[in-house]
Design an enzyme around this catalytic site. Structure first.
Site, short mmCIF file in Angstrom:
data_model
loop_
_atom_site.label_atom_id
_atom_site.label_comp_id
_atom_site.label_asym_id
_atom_site.label_seq_id
_atom_site.Cartn_x
_atom_site.Cartn_y
_atom_site.Cartn_z
N ASP A 30 0.87 -1.17 0.00
CA ASP A 30 0.00 0.00 0.00
C ASP A 30 0.91 1.22 0.00
O ASP A 30 2.12 1.12 0.19
CB ASP A 30 -0.90 -0.05 1.24
CG ASP A 30 -2.09 0.89 1.15
OD1 ASP A 30 -2.15 1.73 0.21
OD2 ASP A 30 -2.96 0.82 2.01
N ASP A 32 -0.22 5.15 1.00
CA ASP A 32 -0.49 6.13 2.05
C ASP A 32 -0.40 5.50 3.43
O ASP A 32 -1.12 4.58 3.75
CB ASP A 32 -1.87 6.78 1.85
CG ASP A 32 -1.95 7.56 0.54
OD1 ASP A 32 -1.01 8.32 0.26
OD2 ASP A 32 -2.95 7.41 -0.18
#
Length: 132
Positions: A30, A32
């Site tokens: 991922d 953020d």
């Protein structure tokens, strides 16, 4: 085969670390809050990702943020010193566009979402009438 665990790799002997790293060929991460926070890379993240790439691992940034296109994510990744390519970026906007393209969608879409979705749809030839 390694089971999912919260092992601190630095505490393992060098041979076990090498065996673990050799046990996979692809890294999915991922973005953020995992490798960057807002406009700053998390400490050491670019070095780790770039090292995986140097080792020949496939690395994919996978994000549910549909506000940007893959090109925009790539610009951000490069500005934070990640040696990524466009093909290494997977976003929900991109996946939605690819899904519709492969389903041979030929109608016009009204997007309830962000500009990133519209741009990815239009990049694969899907007509839109705006968003809201």
């Amino acid at each position: 085969m390694y089971k999912q665990s919260a092992t601190r790799l630095q505490s393992l002997p060098k041979e076990q670390i090498q065996a673990f790293i050799k046990s996979f060929d692809t890294v999915l991460t991922d973005c953020d809050g995992v490798i960057w926070l807002f406009n700053e890379a998390l400490q050491g993240a670019p070095n780790v990702i770039n090292r995986f790439l140097e080792m020949g691992k496939k690395v994919f940034f996978v994000t549910n943020n549909s506000t940007k296109t893959r090109d925009e994510f790539l610009v951000k990744a490069k500005s934070l010193n990640f040696n990524m390519t466009r093909d290494g970026i997977i976003s929900t906007a991109y996946l939605a566009a690819q899904y519709l393209k492969h389903r041979q969608f030929t109608k016009t879409a009204y997007v309830v979402g962000s500009q990133g979705v519209i741009q990815e749809l239009e990049a694969v030839g899907i007509k839109t009438i705006g968003y809201g």
